[in-house]
Design a protein around this motif. Structure first.
Motif, PDB file in Angstrom:
ATOM      1  N   UNK A  66       6.880  -3.538  -3.260  1.00 41.50           N
ATOM      2  CA  UNK A  66       7.813  -3.272  -4.345  1.00 41.50           C
ATOM      3  C   UNK A  66       9.209  -3.651  -3.866  1.00 41.50           C
ATOM      4  N   UNK A  67       9.949  -4.313  -4.731  1.00 41.41           N
ATOM      5  CA  UNK A  67      11.329  -4.686  -4.433  1.00 41.41           C
ATOM      6  C   UNK A  67      12.179  -4.214  -5.589  1.00 41.41           C
ATOM      7  N   UNK A  68      13.280  -3.559  -5.267  1.00 42.81           N
ATOM      8  CA  UNK A  68      14.156  -3.043  -6.306  1.00 42.81           C
ATOM      9  C   UNK A  68      15.607  -3.172  -5.885  1.00 42.81           C
ATOM     10  N   UNK A 128       8.761  -6.292  -8.916  1.00 41.71           N
ATOM     11  CA  UNK A 128      10.217  -6.324  -8.876  1.00 41.71           C
ATOM     12  C   UNK A 128      10.757  -5.467 -10.010  1.00 41.71           C
ATOM     13  N   UNK A 129      11.796  -4.693  -9.721  1.00 43.54           N
ATOM     14  CA  UNK A 129      12.382  -3.837 -10.739  1.00 43.54           C
ATOM     15  C   UNK A 129      13.866  -3.632 -10.465  1.00 43.54           C
ATOM     16  N   UNK A 130      14.525  -3.016 -11.434  1.00 38.90           N
ATOM     17  CA  UNK A 130      15.935  -2.689 -11.292  1.00 38.90           C
ATOM     18  C   UNK A 130      16.807  -3.472 -12.250  1.00 38.90           C
ATOM     19  N   UNK A 168      15.927  -3.460  -1.791  1.00 35.44           N
ATOM     20  CA  UNK A 168      15.069  -2.737  -0.848  1.00 35.44           C
ATOM     21  C   UNK A 168      13.608  -3.045  -1.155  1.00 35.44           C
ATOM     22  N   UNK A 169      12.877  -3.442  -0.135  1.00 30.57           N
ATOM     23  CA  UNK A 169      11.452  -3.724  -0.282  1.00 30.57           C
ATOM     24  C   UNK A 169      10.646  -2.681   0.490  1.00 30.57           C
ATOM     25  N   UNK A 170       9.521  -2.287  -0.096  1.00 33.93           N
ATOM     26  CA  UNK A 170       8.596  -1.362   0.554  1.00 33.93           C
ATOM     27  C   UNK A 170       7.220  -2.015   0.577  1.00 33.93           C
ATOM     28  N   UNK A 171       6.550  -1.918   1.716  1.00 38.92           N
ATOM     29  CA  UNK A 171       5.269  -2.585   1.931  1.00 38.92           C
ATOM     30  C   UNK A 171       4.180  -1.536   2.126  1.00 38.92           C
ATOM     31  N   UNK A 172       3.069  -1.699   1.418  1.00 38.41           N
ATOM     32  CA  UNK A 172       1.908  -0.818   1.575  1.00 38.41           C
ATOM     33  C   UNK A 172       0.667  -1.693   1.745  1.00 38.41           C
TER      34      UNK A 172
END
Length: 165
Positions: free
Chosen positions: A160-162, A79-81, A145-149
């Protein structure tokens, strides 16, 4: 052989990565000595079924406890931002409540660690589904916004969620 079969014959299909911590089928029932999860009818659960014979149950360490002991995570949520800094406590409470809800249904989905890395927050999990569910909960509650890898050769997910604000 028709055209469809011929075209499929020439393609290479990628097999999904195998979870090395997935146990082979245990005969009968089993109890994890560390967390008291019960293996019955192919599933790990917290509830002991009425017909489970506990006195004859084997002691088998569940995959989640094995992952924790070996420090082998299956899911990572980063998590970031700027929003994270301002709403840190609310986000931690959401993560804890989501874990409780998920653990009630799925005994193998647990948070291993919540770590602060610089200005970011890293959550490691014993299962890929909990990391996925945490990201969906964050998107639903706080937007962002979340991105899945997902791993190609290894069983796991990095999310990752930011949200900047």
């Amino acid at each position: 052989m028709d055209k469809y079969q011929q075209s499929q014959k020439n393609k290479l299909f990628k097999t999904p990565p195998h979870d090395p911590y997935c146990l082979p089928r245990v005969e009968g029932s089993a109890v994890c000595p560390q967390c008291d999860a019960v293996y019955q009818a192919g599933n790990w659960t917290w509830n002991r079924p009425e017909n489970a014979v506990v006195h004859d149950a084997q002691t088998v360490t569940c995959p989640a406890c094995r992952r924790i002991a070996d420090n082998m995570l299956a899911g990572t949520l980063m998590l970031s931002g700027g929003f994270l800094q301002k709403h840190h406590d609310e986000i931690i409470h959401l993560i804890e409540n989501t874990e409780k809800t998920e653990m009630a249904e799925h005994a193998l989905e647990r948070i291993m660690r919540v770590t602060e890395v610089a200005d970011d927050l890293m959550v490691t999990t014993t299962g890929i589904h909990l990391a996925n569910r945490l990201a969906h909960a964050l998107e639903g509650a706080f937007k962002g916004k979340a991105q899945y890898r997902y791993g190609d050769s290894q069983y796991g997910v990095n999310v990752t969620w930011a949200r900047n604000e």
